[in-house]
Design a protein around this motif. Sequence first.
Motif, short mmCIF file in Angstrom:
data_model
loop_
_atom_site.label_atom_id
_atom_site.label_comp_id
_atom_site.label_asym_id
_atom_site.label_seq_id
_atom_site.Cartn_x
_atom_site.Cartn_y
_atom_site.Cartn_z
N GLU A 1 -7.65 -7.18 -0.68
CA GLU A 1 -9.10 -7.35 -0.75
C GLU A 1 -9.49 -6.94 -2.16
O GLU A 1 -9.32 -5.80 -2.54
N ARG A 2 -10.00 -7.90 -2.91
CA ARG A 2 -10.31 -7.61 -4.31
C ARG A 2 -11.33 -6.51 -4.37
O ARG A 2 -12.28 -6.49 -3.59
N GLY A 3 -11.17 -5.64 -5.31
CA GLY A 3 -12.12 -4.54 -5.38
C GLY A 3 -12.39 -4.06 -6.78
O GLY A 3 -11.52 -3.50 -7.44
N LEU A 4 -13.59 -4.32 -7.25
CA LEU A 4 -14.07 -3.74 -8.50
C LEU A 4 -15.55 -3.44 -8.27
O LEU A 4 -16.08 -3.75 -7.21
N TYR A 5 -16.20 -2.82 -9.24
CA TYR A 5 -17.62 -2.52 -9.07
C TYR A 5 -18.43 -3.78 -9.36
O TYR A 5 -18.42 -4.26 -10.50
N GLU B 1 -9.43 1.41 -3.37
CA GLU B 1 -7.98 1.26 -3.23
C GLU B 1 -7.30 1.32 -4.61
O GLU B 1 -6.21 1.88 -4.75
N ILE B 2 -7.96 0.74 -5.60
CA ILE B 2 -7.42 0.81 -6.96
C ILE B 2 -7.56 2.23 -7.51
O ILE B 2 -6.64 2.78 -8.11
N GLN C 1 -9.62 -9.03 -12.11
CA GLN C 1 -8.80 -8.16 -11.27
C GLN C 1 -7.36 -8.10 -11.81
O GLN C 1 -6.74 -7.04 -11.84
N PRO D 1 -5.05 -5.29 -5.13
CA PRO D 1 -5.08 -5.21 -3.66
C PRO D 1 -5.45 -6.55 -3.03
O PRO D 1 -6.03 -7.41 -3.69
N ARG E 1 0.84 -1.21 0.00
CA ARG E 1 0.00 0.00 0.00
C ARG E 1 0.87 1.25 0.00
O ARG E 1 0.50 2.26 -0.61
N SER F 1 -16.57 -2.29 -1.41
CA SER F 1 -16.08 -3.21 -2.43
C SER F 1 -14.57 -3.07 -2.62
O SER F 1 -13.97 -3.78 -3.42
N ARG F 2 -13.96 -2.16 -1.91
CA ARG F 2 -12.51 -1.90 -1.92
C ARG F 2 -11.99 -1.41 -3.26
O ARG F 2 -10.79 -1.31 -3.47
N VAL F 3 -12.89 -1.10 -4.18
CA VAL F 3 -12.43 -0.62 -5.48
C VAL F 3 -11.72 0.72 -5.29
O VAL F 3 -10.87 1.11 -6.07
N TYR G 1 -1.81 -2.69 -9.92
CA TYR G 1 -2.00 -3.05 -8.52
C TYR G 1 -3.17 -4.01 -8.37
O TYR G 1 -4.23 -3.83 -8.95
#
Lengths: 303, 419
Positions: free
Chosen positions: A83-87, B221-222, A143, A81, A49, B217-219, A79
Motif C-alpha cells: 500500500e503506497r504510503g507517503l504524506y 510502514e516506511i 515512491q 510497501p 514486512r 496513508s500507510r507512510v 522499501y
Amino acid sequence: MADRVLEIDRVSKRYGSVAALQELSFEVRAGELFGFVGPNGAGKTTTMRIVLGVLAADAGEVRWGGAPITFATRRRIGYMPEERGLYPSMGVTEQLVYLAELHGMRAPDARAAAARWLERLGLGDRGGEQLQKLSQGNQQRVQLAAALLFSPDVLVLDEPFSGLDPVAVDVMSAVLREQADAGISVLFSSHQLELVEQLCDRVGIIRAGRMLAAGSVEELRSGSAPRYWVDAPGAAAGWAGEVAGATAVRVEGSRTLVELQTTASDQVLLQAALATGPVREFRRDTPTLSELFRSVVTEEPAA
Amino acid sequence: MSFASPERAALSPRRAVYLIARREFATRIRGKVFIIGTIVAVALLALYAVLQLAVIDRINTTTTFKVGFSGSATALAQPLEAASPSLGFKVHVSDIATAAQGRSAVRAGSLDALVDGTPGAPQVVVKTGIDPALQAALVSLAKQNVLSADLSAAGLSPAAVESQIDAVSLRIDTLQPATAAQLQGPIIGFVMAFALYLFIGIYGGVIGQGVVAEKASRVVEILLSTVQPGQLLLGKVVGIGLVGLIQLGIIAVCGLLFIVPTGVLALPGAAIGAVAIGVMWFVLGFVLYALMLAATASLVSRVEEVSSATVPVSMLLVVTWLLAYVVAIPAIDAVSGGAVSPGLGTLTTVLSLIPPFTPVLMSIRMAAGEVPLWEGLLSIVLVLASIAGVTWLGARIYANSILRFGARIKLTDALRRSS
C-alpha cells in the motif's frame, strides 16, 4: 560482494489460526534481481514486512551478510510497501529529503539525491508540488525514489509494477536492472509473470506460505518434465501412448504435445513418430513462467 | 545509472526524534489550526480590550440633567447644583416662569425634569421616568429642608447640627487586607486553566489526527522501517507540543499587551507569574494527554474514527474542566473573604493531586497562591510519574497497533500482543 546475501531462513508467521508463512527459506544474492511470485494471500507481503522489521516473525531468521538483520542494517534497505504510503499534502522534494534524512543522510546529500532521482524518473519539474497533485503513476515514481535515494544495499519492493503504464513499466524495469547491476540485492513481487520472466535473474514461487520452487527460469524449466510438440499427420490417434515413458498431454489437429518421463529418450519418440509417416514438426516446448507457475501451484497439494 | 553511495551517519535516536519533531513543527506551524487559531484569538483579545476601554470611557462620562424650577421650589436649584459633583452627575438648572411652561418643555424634551411645589414638598414632572440618582438627590434636599425648618423651629442652628453630623464617620479595621493580586490571582488562574483545557484539547486532537493520518496513508510502514515506534511517537508529541506552546505564548503575550493598558489587571506581575505557571502545566499536561490520545487513536485506521476512539481520554479532559469550577470557586471565595468550607477545601486539594486533573486544577490553585510548597512539588512528581507510566503503556499500545490496519483494535489486544 560474495557475503552480501539476504537470507530468509525458515521464517514462520501465524495470524491467529492461519499459518501465513511456514518455514519459508530463500536468498537474494548481491547484484541479483529476485522475482517473488505467488497467488494472492501466499505470504509475499508478510515476508517483505518481516524483512523490513515492520512485522516480527514467530520463528526463523533474516540475515544480511551472514549476520542476523538488526535495526541498523534495516536502514540500508529501500522499501516500497504494497500500500503506497507517503504524506499526501507534503511537497515531493520535501518528503523525499525527510525520508532520506531518516535513513541517516545529511540534508545537503539528501537534497542532491532527491533532485537526481526525480530527474532520472522524469519528475524533475514536479519537486515543489504536493504529492496528492500528482497522478497515481507519478506518485508511484516518487515512491520508488523514496526507496532508492539513500543508496540502499537491498531493495524490497512490493508490487512495484502494479498500476503503471507501459512507459513507466519500462522506466521501472530499467532502474531495477541497473540497481542490480550495481551490486544491490533486489527482491520484488509481481503478478506480471512475463515481466518477471524477462527481468529476473531468479524467481521464487510461493504458495500458502511455502516456497514451492526457486531458481532461474531455466532451472525451473529443467525441473519440469520435458515436452515436445510433434506434428505427424499420418499417425493414428493415441500413437504417442505406445512409446515407453511418453504421455500425450494435448492434441491439436495433427499436432500432439507429448510429455516424456526424465528416463525416456526424445530420440525414441522421434523414431516412433517417423514410423507413422512424415513428421512436419518436432520441437521442444519451453514453458513460460506463467505455465510453470500454473503447473507448480496447481500440482502441489494445498498445505 | 547509479550513484556513488554517500557517507551515511548512523541515525542516533535523538536525531530521529529531532527529525520527526522538526517535520511536525514545520507542517503544523503552516497549518490552519495555528494560523487561523492565532489570528482569531488575537482578534478576540483586541476586541475585548477595545470593549473594555469603551466601557470605562462610558463610566467616566457623567450625564448632565437639565432641571427647571418654578415657584418656591426655585430655592432647591442652588443646593442641587452644589451637591451634584459629589453625586456623580451634572445639572443645568433654569428658572421657569410657570409650571405650565415647564410641563411643555419637559414634554418637548428640552428639560429632563421640572421641579414645582415647595422646597419641603417638591413636585417633580418628568416625561417617562426619573433617573434614580436625580431622584435621590432631590429627596435628600427636600428632607434637609424639612429638617432645617424643624431645627429652626426648635431653636437650634441647622448649620451647627449639620457640621456635627458631617463629623460622624465609620472606623474600619481590616484583619486580612485583600491585595489586588490576591483578588485577581484566582481569576487569572481560571482564565489560564481554560486556555490549558482548550490547548490540550486542540493540540491533543492534532496528535490523534496525525497518528491516524500516517496510518491511513500507510507512510508509517516506511517510517517504521527506519525509526522505532517510540521515537516516532515522541517526535510527534514534541513537534506538535512546541507549536501549541508557541501559539499559547503569542496569545498570552498579546493578551497582556492589550489588557494591561485598560487597567483591568491591577498587577501585571501577578499575571506574568500565572503565565509562567501555566506554561509549565501546559507542557506537563500536554505530554500526558497527547500520549494517551496518540495511543488510543492508533487503534483505528481511518481519520473519521479518531474522535470515537479517543472518547475516554477526551471525556477525562472535559471532566477536568468541570472540576475546575469546584476548585476555582472556593479559591476565589477564600481570597475575597468568604470562608472555605473544610470539606470542599480537602476535596479541592485531593482532586488537584490526581494526575489527569492536576495540570488544569493546579494552575488555578497556584495562581490563587494557596498551594503549600510540598503540595506543589508532590503534584509535579505525581504528574511526571504518570507521564512515565503513560509513555510506557502508550508506546506499547501504539507500537502494537500502528501497523495493524483495518478494523478497530481492542485495547486488550493492543496491550497483550508484543509483536
